[in-house]
Write a protein that holds these residues in place. Structure first.
Motif, PDB file in Angstrom:
ATOM      1  N   ILE A 322       0.508  -1.074  -0.309  1.00  0.00           N
ATOM      2  CA  ILE A 322       0.047  -0.049  -0.198  1.00  0.00           C
ATOM      3  C   ILE A 322       0.574   1.234  -0.366  1.00  0.00           C
ATOM      4  O   ILE A 322       0.306   2.054  -0.849  1.00  0.00           O
ATOM      5  N   LEU A 323       1.766   1.392   0.540  1.00  0.00           N
ATOM      6  CA  LEU A 323       2.496   2.378   0.844  1.00  0.00           C
ATOM      7  C   LEU A 323       3.540   2.204  -0.444  1.00  0.00           C
ATOM      8  O   LEU A 323       3.608   4.022  -0.714  1.00  0.00           O
ATOM      9  N   GLY A 324       4.118   1.133  -1.266  1.00  0.00           N
ATOM     10  CA  GLY A 324       4.750   1.701  -2.282  1.00  0.00           C
ATOM     11  C   GLY A 324       3.489   1.975  -2.853  1.00  0.00           C
ATOM     12  O   GLY A 324       3.755   3.139  -4.835  1.00  0.00           O
ATOM     13  N   TRP A 325       2.692   1.500  -3.527  1.00  0.00           N
ATOM     14  CA  TRP A 325       1.136   2.017  -4.040  1.00  0.00           C
ATOM     15  C   TRP A 325       1.004   3.372  -4.220  1.00  0.00           C
ATOM     16  O   TRP A 325       0.800   4.588  -5.250  1.00  0.00           O
ATOM     17  N   ALA A 326       1.460   4.406  -2.888  1.00  0.00           N
ATOM     18  CA  ALA A 326       0.399   5.581  -2.453  1.00  0.00           C
ATOM     19  C   ALA A 326       2.155   6.250  -3.263  1.00  0.00           C
ATOM     20  O   ALA A 326       1.257   7.279  -3.898  1.00  0.00           O
ATOM     21  N   GLY A 327       2.710   5.700  -2.752  1.00  0.00           N
ATOM     22  CA  GLY A 327       3.836   6.853  -3.506  1.00  0.00           C
ATOM     23  C   GLY A 327       4.114   7.018  -5.167  1.00  0.00           C
ATOM     24  O   GLY A 327       4.153   7.180  -5.999  1.00  0.00           O
ATOM     25  N   PHE A 328       4.354   5.566  -5.909  1.00  0.00           N
ATOM     26  CA  PHE A 328       3.478   5.825  -7.914  1.00  0.00           C
ATOM     27  C   PHE A 328       2.667   6.410  -7.621  1.00  0.00           C
ATOM     28  O   PHE A 328       2.821   7.056  -9.019  1.00  0.00           O
ATOM     29  N   ARG A 329       1.170   6.635  -7.226  1.00  0.00           N
ATOM     30  CA  ARG A 329       0.320   7.506  -7.415  1.00  0.00           C
ATOM     31  C   ARG A 329       0.234   8.538  -7.113  1.00  0.00           C
ATOM     32  O   ARG A 329       0.368   9.930  -7.755  1.00  0.00           O
ATOM     33  N   ILE A 330       1.533   9.428  -6.181  1.00  0.00           N
ATOM     34  CA  ILE A 330       1.573  10.808  -5.358  1.00  0.00           C
ATOM     35  C   ILE A 330       2.317  11.456  -6.967  1.00  0.00           C
ATOM     36  O   ILE A 330       2.238  12.304  -7.498  1.00  0.00           O
ATOM     37  N   SER A 331       3.007  10.274  -7.959  1.00  0.00           N
ATOM     38  CA  SER A 331       4.321  11.038  -8.720  1.00  0.00           C
ATOM     39  C   SER A 331       2.912  10.594  -9.958  1.00  0.00           C
ATOM     40  O   SER A 331       3.433  11.660 -10.897  1.00  0.00           O
ATOM     41  N   ARG A 332       1.716  10.283  -9.952  1.00  0.00           N
ATOM     42  CA  ARG A 332       1.586  10.155 -11.375  1.00  0.00           C
ATOM     43  C   ARG A 332       0.209  11.130 -11.561  1.00  0.00           C
ATOM     44  O   ARG A 332      -0.241  11.323 -12.490  1.00  0.00           O
ATOM     45  N   ARG A 333       0.326  12.002  -9.983  1.00  0.00           N
ATOM     46  CA  ARG A 333      -1.132  13.055  -9.706  1.00  0.00           C
ATOM     47  C   ARG A 333      -0.200  14.215 -10.353  1.00  0.00           C
ATOM     48  O   ARG A 333      -1.206  14.944  -9.898  1.00  0.00           O
ATOM     49  N   SER A 334       0.741  14.482  -9.584  1.00  0.00           N
ATOM     50  CA  SER A 334       1.400  15.428  -8.976  1.00  0.00           C
ATOM     51  C   SER A 334       1.593  16.010 -10.403  1.00  0.00           C
ATOM     52  O   SER A 334       2.137  15.488 -12.228  1.00  0.00           O
ATOM     53  N   THR A 335       2.030  17.396 -10.865  1.00  0.00           N
ATOM     54  CA  THR A 335       2.339  18.497 -11.807  1.00  0.00           C
ATOM     55  C   THR A 335       3.221  18.229 -11.843  1.00  0.00           C
ATOM     56  O   THR A 335       3.946  19.200 -12.946  1.00  0.00           O
ATOM     57  N   ASP A 336       4.008  18.521 -11.006  1.00  0.00           N
ATOM     58  CA  ASP A 336       5.957  19.240 -10.837  1.00  0.00           C
ATOM     59  C   ASP A 336       6.567  17.948 -11.009  1.00  0.00           C
ATOM     60  O   ASP A 336       6.120  16.895 -10.415  1.00  0.00           O
ATOM     61  N   ARG A 337       7.116  18.351 -11.844  1.00  0.00           N
ATOM     62  CA  ARG A 337       8.665  17.117 -12.876  1.00  0.00           C
ATOM     63  C   ARG A 337       8.802  16.680 -11.249  1.00  0.00           C
ATOM     64  O   ARG A 337       9.943  16.232 -11.005  1.00  0.00           O
ATOM     65  N   PHE A 338       9.885  17.540  -9.982  1.00  0.00           N
ATOM     66  CA  PHE A 338      10.773  17.742  -9.382  1.00  0.00           C
ATOM     67  C   PHE A 338       9.739  16.431  -7.966  1.00  0.00           C
ATOM     68  O   PHE A 338      10.773  14.983  -7.961  1.00  0.00           O
ATOM     69  N   VAL A 339       8.684  16.844  -7.500  1.00  0.00           N
ATOM     70  CA  VAL A 339       7.860  15.356  -7.297  1.00  0.00           C
ATOM     71  C   VAL A 339       7.066  14.213  -7.624  1.00  0.00           C
ATOM     72  O   VAL A 339       7.757  13.613  -6.956  1.00  0.00           O
ATOM     73  N   GLN A 340       7.496  14.600  -9.223  1.00  0.00           N
ATOM     74  CA  GLN A 340       7.144  12.875  -9.923  1.00  0.00           C
ATOM     75  C   GLN A 340       8.543  12.052  -9.138  1.00  0.00           C
ATOM     76  O   GLN A 340       8.710  10.799  -9.103  1.00  0.00           O
ATOM     77  N   LEU A 341       9.603  12.840  -9.537  1.00  0.00           N
ATOM     78  CA  LEU A 341      10.643  11.729  -9.854  1.00  0.00           C
ATOM     79  C   LEU A 341      11.682  11.397  -8.300  1.00  0.00           C
ATOM     80  O   LEU A 341      11.665  10.741  -7.988  1.00  0.00           O
TER      81      LEU A 341
END
Length: 619
Positions: A322-341
């Motif tokens: 669940i923690l890993g899925w939440a991390g990848f979900r944050i990267s997918r829904r964010s609009t900041d490239r730094f936050v995604q990486l």
């Protein structure tokens, strides 16, 4: 129509059954419940899963470390209390991380990398009372109340710095620019970690680099080459150290040498086998009685399997998922490239490290010595892991949908104080301070071009409502033009000797462009051009004038090679008729530039048709 027909027509149409999956062109796509698509789901999942893992870790540290503390003559509850104190410090760090602006993280990531390199160099120096050597590795600083491991800080700082570098180069990112800033820093840090030596830290740092390059868009060909290079490097490092080779052979058959190299791995398997499906009960482990080395840190997952059984291990695995899925979900829904990486790098690091720990406990991977995040005993690791979870929650709360949700719903005073709403989904990097001490222009920080000092050519009146209209406008224009005409008449002209004053000098046709720059000497140096005219054609130097006098002169011409307005013959305006209307065929005076046209004035007829009416030009 019969009664049964009327009843069937009056019945409402049956609702279509919604299935858990939607059929698409590629097959069936599973869909979760509606609450999983909420705006705050990422933050809640990250904090909830991390909190449950923290609770499980505190309970298991109390259980696994109590026997070792009692045998050492210490209270049995001391390791658990110390771990709880570090957990409180980590929770404070989590709140601090949730309030940090993303722009400041990016701004200070480069300086933090320099600090990390300095700490890794300093820890190698044998300083009594400062650096510690445990289990053959000099990798800790003695802080008095605990030991600090700089390699844990290095992984976090490297993830933030690498994400900042790749996000800055996103517009012109190539394979070379993707690899060059990251791989050299990774190589230098790996050399320092191997000098300690700390193979587990090298593997964890490799997970961070793999997450950055994968999220940065590295091609599959390069990924395959990187995997091959890592395999060759691991083989060489294993061959260089005998204890590493013993770990590899112990992984292949741990119970073949259960008394020496495979002792820890074999007893870990014994603990899992003893627990079975339901476990022997919390606190009833037999392996923690000095039978399993490092039962509270490296092999705490084996104690979980022994006391809580297969169900307890399954719960831990699901929470990490669940923690890993939440991390990848944050990267997918964010609009900041730094936050995604950064989200991908941190998630790969945490989940990869947990997978490696559970893998070597169950015998699927060689023993590397990495701890289980949020569960294993260790002050530095726990505090930094909670800080990283706070960063993930900060990134989740900066999603566009999450910001809109927080602004639309009322929040309590404590929530507003501890967790303020992010100002924007994309937090820009603050500009650097200039050396001259002048503060930067706020327009540049907002994404707009910075103001540059320039010369204003056109002057527009500030208040146009106070200007006269109609006949009053015409009289005001005449009064404004009379001082200029008088000054033009009174200004003397420099005429050559023996020349006819009634004759005016014809206008010269000057070349333009590159020819003008090469052939016109006056462009290169006006003073030399004036000397070439001869003594009879030189103009006398103009006296110094005040700004008010220069402003009242006729307007300056900007055409290259053209005479100044004061040297050209001025066309005097015709006197206004005393009375009566102006004839329709009479030519009108062309208004001066910068002046408003007269009321009812007709435009001066042109000598040639406009450009759009010339023959041979499309209309």
């Amino acid at each position: 129509m019969t009664a049964s027909t009327r009843e069937r027509s009056a019945r409402p149409a049956p609702r279509e059954r919604t299935s858990a999956g939607a059929r698409t062109a590629g097959g069936v796509r599973l869909r979760g419940p509606a609450w999983l698509d909420g705006p705050m789901t990422s933050s809640h999942l990250a904090l909830g899963s991390a909190g449950l893992l923290l609770v499980v870790g505190l309970v298991m540290v109390f259980s696994a470390a109590s026997i070792e503390a009692a045998k050492a003559g210490l209270p049995a509850w001391e390791p658990g209390v110390r771990q709880s104190a570090f957990a409180l410090i980590g929770l404070v760090g989590m709140l601090v991380a949730m309030r940090l602006p993303v722009g400041r993280l990016r701004q200070w990531s480069g300086r933090a990398m320099l600090v990390v390199f300095g700490l890794l160099l300093l820890v190698l120096v044998p300083i009594p009372g400062v650096t510690l050597e445990l289990n053959g590795a000099r990798a800790w600083f003695n802080l008095g109340f605990t030991n600090f491991q700089p390699s844990e800080l290095a992984k976090l700082v490297f993830a933030l710095w690498g994400a900042h570098v790749l996000a800055t180069r996103e517009k012109y990112l190539t394979t070379r620019s993707l690899l060059m800033p990251v791989l050299p820093a990774f190589g230098a840090m790996t050399v320092l970690l191997l000098l300690e030596p700390d193979m587990g830290a090298v593997v964890s740092l490799g997970l961070v680099v793999a997450g950055l390059l994968w999220a940065g868009g590295l091609s599959r060909r390069w990924i395959g080459g990187a995997v091959l290079a890592v395999a060759v490097g691991v083989f060489l490092m294993v061959q260089a150290a005998p204890y590493r080779m013993a770990r590899v052979t112990g992984f292949l058959d741990p119970c073949s040498d259960a008394s020496d190299s495979g002792y820890q791995a074999c007893h870990g398997l014994y603990a899992l086998a003893t627990g079975g499906f339901w476990g022997v009960g919390l606190g009833n482990s037999a392996m923690k009685w000095n039978l399993l080395p490092h039962a509270e840190s490296d092999y705490i997952f084996a104690i979980i399997g022994e006391e809580l059984g297969f169900l307890g291990c399954l719960v831990v695995v699901v929470l990490y998922g669940i923690l890993g899925w939440a991390g990848f979900r944050i990267s997918r829904r964010s609009t900041d490239r730094f936050v995604q990486l950064a989200s991908v790098a941190i998630t790969v690091w945490l989940i990869g490290q947990a997978t490696m720990n559970m893998g070597y406990v169950v015998g699927l991977l060689p023993v590397t010595g990495v701890t289980l995040p949020l569960i294993s005993a260790g002050g530095t690791s726990l505090v930094l892991t909670l800080f990283v979870v706070g960063l993930l929650a900060r990134f989740a709360r900066a999603e566009p949908a999450a910001i809109a949700h927080q602004r639309a719903h009322p929040r309590g005073r404590l929530a507003r104080l501890l967790l303020p709403v992010p100002t924007a989904a994309v937090d820009p990097v603050p500009p650097r301070r200039r050396r001259n001490g002048r503060a930067p222009d706020p327009r540049a920080a907002a994404g707009r071009p910075e103001r540059t000092p320039g010369r204003t050519v056109a002057r527009v009146p500030d208040d146009r409502r106070a200007q006269p209209r109609g006949p009053e406008l015409r009289r005001a224009e005449l009064r404004r033009a009379e001082p200029r005409r008088a000054e033009t008449r009174a200004e003397p002209r420099a005429e050559p000797r023996g020349a006819d004053p009634r004759r005016t000098e014809p206008r010269r046709t000057e070349p333009r462009g590159a020819d003008a720059r090469r052939g016109d000497p006056r462009r290169a140096d006006p003073r030399r051009a004036d000397l070439r005219r001869g003594p009879e054609l030189r103009r006398p130097p103009e006296p110094d004038r005040t700004p008010d006098e220069r402003r009242r002169r006729p307007e300056r011409q900007t055409v290259p090679g053209r005479q100044d307005a004061g040297d050209r013959p001025t066309v005097r305006s015709r006197p206004a008729p005393a009375a009566g209307s102006v004839p329709r065929d009479a030519p009108r005076e062309r208004p001066r530039s910068g002046e408003l046209p007269a009321v009812g004035a007709r435009p001066v007829p042109r000598s040639r048709p406009p450009r759009t009416e010339r023959p041979g030009r499309p209309q």
